[in-house]
Write a protein that holds these residues in place. Sequence first.
Motif, PDB file in Angstrom:
ATOM      1  N   UNK A   1       0.866  -1.182   0.000  1.00 31.43           N
ATOM      2  CA  UNK A   1       0.000   0.000   0.000  1.00 31.43           C
ATOM      3  C   UNK A   1       0.897   1.225   0.000  1.00 31.43           C
ATOM      4  N   UNK A   2       0.749   2.070  -1.016  1.00 29.55           N
ATOM      5  CA  UNK A   2       1.615   3.231  -1.168  1.00 29.55           C
ATOM      6  C   UNK A   2       0.888   4.513  -0.758  1.00 29.55           C
ATOM      7  N   UNK A   3       1.632   5.381  -0.055  1.00 31.24           N
ATOM      8  CA  UNK A   3       1.118   6.694   0.284  1.00 31.24           C
ATOM      9  C   UNK A   3       1.474   7.706  -0.782  1.00 31.24           C
ATOM     10  N   UNK A   4       1.165   8.955  -0.499  1.00 32.50           N
ATOM     11  CA  UNK A   4       1.410  10.033  -1.451  1.00 32.50           C
ATOM     12  C   UNK A   4       2.073  11.201  -0.725  1.00 32.50           C
ATOM     13  N   UNK A   5       3.229  11.642  -1.235  1.00 31.35           N
ATOM     14  CA  UNK A   5       3.891  12.800  -0.644  1.00 31.35           C
ATOM     15  C   UNK A   5       3.025  14.049  -0.789  1.00 31.35           C
ATOM     16  N   UNK A   6       2.331  14.152  -1.916  1.00 36.93           N
ATOM     17  CA  UNK A   6       1.456  15.305  -2.138  1.00 36.93           C
ATOM     18  C   UNK A   6       0.316  15.316  -1.121  1.00 36.93           C
ATOM     19  N   UNK A   7      -0.275  14.147  -0.895  1.00 36.53           N
ATOM     20  CA  UNK A   7      -1.370  14.053   0.076  1.00 36.53           C
ATOM     21  C   UNK A   7      -0.871  14.329   1.490  1.00 36.53           C
ATOM     22  N   UNK A   8       0.306  13.835   1.824  1.00 40.38           N
ATOM     23  CA  UNK A   8       0.867  14.068   3.155  1.00 40.38           C
ATOM     24  C   UNK A   8       1.118  15.554   3.395  1.00 40.38           C
ATOM     25  N   UNK A   9       1.690  16.233   2.385  1.00 41.99           N
ATOM     26  CA  UNK A   9       1.947  17.668   2.515  1.00 41.99           C
ATOM     27  C   UNK A   9       0.642  18.445   2.648  1.00 41.99           C
ATOM     28  N   UNK A  10      -0.378  18.055   1.896  1.00 39.42           N
ATOM     29  CA  UNK A  10      -1.664  18.743   1.983  1.00 39.42           C
ATOM     30  C   UNK A  10      -2.280  18.567   3.368  1.00 39.42           C
ATOM     31  N   UNK A  11      -2.160  17.371   3.947  1.00 36.73           N
ATOM     32  CA  UNK A  11      -2.686  17.127   5.292  1.00 36.73           C
ATOM     33  C   UNK A  11      -1.916  17.919   6.338  1.00 36.73           C
ATOM     34  N   UNK A  12      -0.596  18.055   6.131  1.00 34.48           N
ATOM     35  CA  UNK A  12       0.216  18.856   7.050  1.00 34.48           C
ATOM     36  C   UNK A  12      -0.239  20.309   7.059  1.00 34.48           C
ATOM     37  N   UNK A  13      -0.485  20.859   5.878  1.00 37.27           N
ATOM     38  CA  UNK A  13      -0.928  22.252   5.786  1.00 37.27           C
ATOM     39  C   UNK A  13      -2.298  22.430   6.425  1.00 37.27           C
ATOM     40  N   UNK A  14      -3.170  21.459   6.216  1.00 35.95           N
ATOM     41  CA  UNK A  14      -4.504  21.535   6.819  1.00 35.95           C
ATOM     42  C   UNK A  14      -4.427  21.412   8.334  1.00 35.95           C
ATOM     43  N   UNK A  15      -3.473  20.583   8.805  1.00 35.86           N
ATOM     44  CA  UNK A  15      -3.302  20.426  10.247  1.00 35.86           C
ATOM     45  C   UNK A  15      -2.881  21.740  10.902  1.00 35.86           C
ATOM     46  N   UNK A  16      -2.022  22.507  10.243  1.00 32.44           N
ATOM     47  CA  UNK A  16      -1.585  23.784  10.800  1.00 32.44           C
ATOM     48  C   UNK A  16      -2.768  24.714  11.022  1.00 32.44           C
ATOM     49  N   UNK A  17      -3.714  24.729  10.096  1.00 33.40           N
ATOM     50  CA  UNK A  17      -4.898  25.566  10.254  1.00 33.40           C
ATOM     51  C   UNK A  17      -5.768  25.052  11.403  1.00 33.40           C
ATOM     52  N   UNK A  18      -5.926  23.724  11.490  1.00 34.08           N
ATOM     53  CA  UNK A  18      -6.777  23.151  12.532  1.00 34.08           C
ATOM     54  C   UNK A  18      -6.162  23.358  13.899  1.00 34.08           C
ATOM     55  N   UNK A  19      -4.832  23.215  14.017  1.00 36.79           N
ATOM     56  CA  UNK A  19      -4.177  23.378  15.313  1.00 36.79           C
ATOM     57  C   UNK A  19      -4.334  24.795  15.826  1.00 36.79           C
ATOM     58  N   UNK A  20      -4.331  25.790  14.927  1.00 35.99           N
ATOM     59  CA  UNK A  20      -4.566  27.164  15.342  1.00 35.99           C
ATOM     60  C   UNK A  20      -5.984  27.334  15.858  1.00 35.99           C
ATOM     61  N   UNK A  21      -6.946  26.667  15.216  1.00 34.55           N
ATOM     62  CA  UNK A  21      -8.331  26.774  15.677  1.00 34.55           C
ATOM     63  C   UNK A  21      -8.503  26.119  17.042  1.00 34.55           C
ATOM     64  N   UNK A  22      -7.732  25.029  17.318  1.00 38.82           N
ATOM     65  CA  UNK A  22      -7.779  24.415  18.643  1.00 38.82           C
ATOM     66  C   UNK A  22      -7.336  25.413  19.702  1.00 38.82           C
ATOM     67  N   UNK A  23      -6.258  26.177  19.393  1.00 41.53           N
ATOM     68  CA  UNK A  23      -5.786  27.166  20.346  1.00 41.53           C
ATOM     69  C   UNK A  23      -6.805  28.254  20.586  1.00 41.53           C
ATOM     70  N   UNK A  24      -7.463  28.713  19.516  1.00 38.82           N
ATOM     71  CA  UNK A  24      -8.474  29.750  19.664  1.00 38.82           C
ATOM     72  C   UNK A  24      -9.687  29.229  20.419  1.00 38.82           C
ATOM     73  N   UNK A  25     -10.069  27.963  20.176  1.00 37.70           N
ATOM     74  CA  UNK A  25     -11.190  27.385  20.896  1.00 37.70           C
ATOM     75  C   UNK A  25     -10.880  27.270  22.376  1.00 37.70           C
TER      76      UNK A  25
END
Length: 223
Positions: free
Chosen positions: A143-167
């Motif tokens: 089963x192969x992953x995707x570097x593009x998908x991993x990078x996209x999830x990392x960027x999305x995580x940065x936005x979500x982690x900021x919202x956790x701090x604001x919450x």
Amino acid sequence: MATTAPPPTPEYLNWSDPLVINAQIGGFDMSKVFMDAGSAINLIYTKTLRAMNISLANLTPSEICFHGIVPGKPEIPVGTIALDVVFGSRENFRREKIDFEVMDWPSQYHAILGRPAYSRFMAVSHHTYLVMKIPGPNGVITVKGSFTQSDACDREFNKISQSFGMQAEYVQLKDSTDHNVTPEVRRSVPDQVFDSTKDTREVQIHPNDPKKTTFVAANLEAA
């Protein structure tokens, strides 16, 4: 000789990306499944279950709580659910029933498969190359992953982690505010007027001539 050691802290290689792969869960094809060998539980999210048309009323009550997401705050799952997870192709696939803890969080993933899933599938992953291998009925399943998908999830995580701090900040402010007390009407600060007859005092500045004096603020202390 016995020695003490600091608590283990995970260290991540600069070239190591999260292993985000495709999997079929509960009969649905999902493209954002995170294989996390450091997690002691498998997670799936309420948003994912709603997209699968699975009612949260059918969940089994959870008996665990865990830490590590929001600092200092225990997290309690909404419930648990068992779903079929499938890897591979029609010619060579593995299907296992996996127990998930259901969390009501925003997440960049559809689900997270931790050590229990690794053990059930007897999976071995290589995060540098984003590859996972599991034994199948007709040979090894890759089963192969995707570097593009991993990078996209990392960027999305940065936005979500900021919202956790604001919450968290919002919750803290909400808990510390007494909403039963009416706030005072906003008023301007009155101008402060300096009165030399009241706010000053005369002091001698020459040690031998008492006529040589000056005025200083009345609240100044002697040196």
